[in-house]
Write an enzyme that holds these catalytic residues in place. Sequence first.
Site, PDB file in Angstrom:
ATOM      1  N   ASP A   1      -5.177   2.970  -3.662  1.00 25.34           N
ATOM      2  CA  ASP A   1      -6.457   2.920  -2.953  1.00 25.34           C
ATOM      3  C   ASP A   1      -6.688   4.107  -2.013  1.00 25.34           C
ATOM      4  O   ASP A   1      -7.772   4.236  -1.450  1.00 25.34           O
ATOM      5  CB  ASP A   1      -6.625   1.585  -2.202  1.00 25.34           C
ATOM      6  CG  ASP A   1      -5.588   1.354  -1.109  1.00 25.34           C
ATOM      7  OD1 ASP A   1      -4.716   2.218  -0.917  1.00 25.34           O
ATOM      8  OD2 ASP A   1      -5.665   0.291  -0.450  1.00 25.34           O
ATOM      9  N   ARG A   2      -5.704   4.975  -1.839  1.00 20.63           N
ATOM     10  CA  ARG A   2      -5.869   6.133  -0.960  1.00 20.63           C
ATOM     11  C   ARG A   2      -5.876   7.422  -1.777  1.00 20.63           C
ATOM     12  O   ARG A   2      -5.464   7.437  -2.928  1.00 20.63           O
ATOM     13  CB  ARG A   2      -4.758   6.190   0.088  1.00 20.63           C
ATOM     14  CG  ARG A   2      -4.746   4.982   0.984  1.00 20.63           C
ATOM     15  CD  ARG A   2      -3.739   5.093   2.105  1.00 20.63           C
ATOM     16  NE  ARG A   2      -3.777   3.890   2.928  1.00 20.63           N
ATOM     17  CZ  ARG A   2      -3.554   3.852   4.227  1.00 20.63           C
ATOM     18  NH1 ARG A   2      -3.260   4.969   4.872  1.00 20.63           N
ATOM     19  NH2 ARG A   2      -3.605   2.716   4.887  1.00 20.63           N
TER      20      ARG A   2
ATOM     21  N   LYS B   1     -11.075   0.374  -1.137  1.00 25.52           N
ATOM     22  CA  LYS B   1     -11.061   1.829  -1.255  1.00 25.52           C
ATOM     23  C   LYS B   1     -10.415   2.191  -2.582  1.00 25.52           C
ATOM     24  O   LYS B   1      -9.677   1.396  -3.150  1.00 25.52           O
ATOM     25  CB  LYS B   1     -10.357   2.471  -0.073  1.00 25.52           C
ATOM     26  CG  LYS B   1      -9.014   1.896   0.341  1.00 25.52           C
ATOM     27  CD  LYS B   1      -8.560   2.543   1.635  1.00 25.52           C
ATOM     28  CE  LYS B   1      -7.227   1.970   2.115  1.00 25.52           C
ATOM     29  NZ  LYS B   1      -7.381   0.703   2.841  1.00 25.52           N
TER      30      LYS B   1
ATOM     31  N   SER C   1       0.804  -1.215   0.000  1.00 26.59           N
ATOM     32  CA  SER C   1       0.000   0.000   0.000  1.00 26.59           C
ATOM     33  C   SER C   1       0.838   1.267   0.000  1.00 26.59           C
ATOM     34  O   SER C   1       1.577   1.532  -0.936  1.00 26.59           O
ATOM     35  CB  SER C   1      -0.975  -0.017   1.182  1.00 26.59           C
ATOM     36  OG  SER C   1      -1.882   1.056   1.097  1.00 26.59           O
ATOM     37  N   HIS C   2       0.757   2.056   1.058  1.00 24.93           N
ATOM     38  CA  HIS C   2       1.392   3.367   1.134  1.00 24.93           C
ATOM     39  C   HIS C   2       2.793   3.296   1.739  1.00 24.93           C
ATOM     40  O   HIS C   2       3.418   4.330   1.971  1.00 24.93           O
ATOM     41  CB  HIS C   2       0.527   4.295   1.993  1.00 24.93           C
ATOM     42  CG  HIS C   2       0.249   3.728   3.352  1.00 24.93           C
ATOM     43  ND1 HIS C   2      -0.549   2.621   3.526  1.00 24.93           N
ATOM     44  CD2 HIS C   2       0.667   4.093   4.589  1.00 24.93           C
ATOM     45  CE1 HIS C   2      -0.606   2.330   4.824  1.00 24.93           C
ATOM     46  NE2 HIS C   2       0.125   3.201   5.487  1.00 24.93           N
TER      47      HIS C   2
ATOM     48  N   ASP D   1      -1.726   6.843  -3.552  1.00 24.51           N
ATOM     49  CA  ASP D   1      -0.625   6.176  -2.853  1.00 24.51           C
ATOM     50  C   ASP D   1      -0.034   5.034  -3.665  1.00 24.51           C
ATOM     51  O   ASP D   1      -0.313   4.888  -4.852  1.00 24.51           O
ATOM     52  CB  ASP D   1      -1.106   5.672  -1.486  1.00 24.51           C
ATOM     53  CG  ASP D   1      -2.058   4.501  -1.605  1.00 24.51           C
ATOM     54  OD1 ASP D   1      -2.824   4.447  -2.606  1.00 24.51           O
ATOM     55  OD2 ASP D   1      -2.060   3.626  -0.729  1.00 24.51           O
TER      56      ASP D   1
ATOM     57  N   ASP E   1      -0.464   1.765  -3.960  1.00 21.85           N
ATOM     58  CA  ASP E   1      -1.287   0.801  -4.702  1.00 21.85           C
ATOM     59  C   ASP E   1      -2.594   1.393  -5.213  1.00 21.85           C
ATOM     60  O   ASP E   1      -3.445   0.673  -5.723  1.00 21.85           O
ATOM     61  CB  ASP E   1      -1.568  -0.438  -3.852  1.00 21.85           C
ATOM     62  CG  ASP E   1      -2.488  -0.163  -2.670  1.00 21.85           C
ATOM     63  OD1 ASP E   1      -2.491   0.983  -2.174  1.00 21.85           O
ATOM     64  OD2 ASP E   1      -3.196  -1.091  -2.234  1.00 21.85           O
TER      65      ASP E   1
END
Length: 542
Positions: free
Chosen positions: A280-281, A375, A112-113, A276, A278
């Site tokens: 999703d943010r 998300k 992710s982030h 971010d 991946d």
Amino acid sequence: MIKTVATTPYGDQKPGTSGLRKKVPVFQQENYAQNFIQSIFDSLEDFQGKTLVIGGDGRYFNREVIQIAIKMAAANGFGRVLVGRGGILSTPAASNVIRKYQAFGGIVLSASHNPGGPTEDFGIKYNIGNGGPAPEKITEAIFARTKVIDSYKIAEAADVNLDIEGTHEIAGMQVTIIDPVSDYAALMEELFDFNAIRALLQNGFRIVFDAMSAVTGPYAKEILENRLGAPKGSVLNFMPLPDFGGHHPDPNLVHAKALYDQMMGDDAPDFGAASDGDGDRNLIIGRGIFVTPSDSLAMLAANAHLAPGYSKGLAGIARSMPTSGAADRVAEKLGIGIYETPTGWKFFGNLLDAGLATICGEESAGTGSNHVREKDGLWAVLLWLNILAVRQESVVEIARQHWMIYGRNYYSRHDYEEVDSAAANGLVTALRDKLASLPGTKIGDLTVQTADDFSYHDPVDHSVSSNQGIRILFEGGSRVVYRLSGTGTSGATLRVYIERFEPDAARHDIETQEALADLIQAAEEIADIRQRTGRQTPSVIT
């Protein structure tokens, strides 16, 4: 040819809120990734001959693990694998591909982030057939399997060329390399009024989107510049890099400071956003105003009917417990359900599948809807642009009007990163031990009304998730929440969430940390943060 390889367990393969995340050198240990992937397959049933989706955020070690996962999927009996070209699939795009092609599930390779690179973070997550993260019963089964695994299956075959679309065969299994962007872009065209957004951009409305050298770059480039007509150069850092260009791909005010500074400048664009690692943010910044993720959720929900995909209204809104209560007042005004869940997108899946919620959000910069089961950073950006195009007002004007109607929730998160795990756990244990004695306690002008450790009772499957965060609620509606995060790879991250509801419009222009000063002091006193962690200040304030 299928080969069975003997292996021995690793004791540290417990998935967190979004899969297994470790440093790259940990994943590079002998059979480490293979053990976890085999444990996923061993925890599933009835997938023989079915479709598996595989993709990732392009970070370091992504391509190597994709090749392993493809060959192990073939050896374990899957009939088909869909892989994003170049090994790329943003997390929301992977969710969409799983749903669109009715796949059995998917393996998403992402941390992710978190930072990427040879000594940084990597992750493996399993998503189920609805496109969402595996629920706890599956992740617990995977972890249990990792502790006793003694072999894994893998097909002996040459690596697949991930960079050219087309179909291959490995041990009787079909491997199809797909365009990672097209299916997602088509879905966005269904949900939003691209003509209205295109007209807005052609009318001189200026946007800047920072993809942070991460996975959203190709998606934002195609949709914002190619399909919606934003000027070339509107999407910054659009090439996904294995180390994210050496930057931390977390769209917050610390790691996206250059974007923030640009949006606060004299010649700022009208709208700024970032996503971010991946995809999703999201980070939303108007000219001269940062919109907190909690406020963004509330404002998107209040205006979602302006986009074609949500014109019939919302069934309900769901938010994670640490997210501010701003969305609650929107749900109340709309006469729809509001659901408070633990942190972790997997908890929204049941609500979305049951039709109880339409839009969901987390304070950690994640918002999304029932279009996928993750998300979705770019979705939030496009919904904002759709709202701006229809209302013909600035982000500042929309925010001020929203606060005038609903009141303002001053909100901040203080993160203490890489705290000694024993110290962090000791702090939480001490807090739990004093919960019963806190109600009635006065700290300055604040009085504790209630204190508890949040438990969630899922209204769909009736499962119970306990110990999801310590809540201190004060008289008047303010609160402090303490939680240890499950998304880091080193030590523990203590997150402290501080919130004050302010109904008086005359007090809506106070600087956030100033508006929360007495609560910040109370949060320190109640948990004894400095003494227990040795930290004088948070690592990150958002």
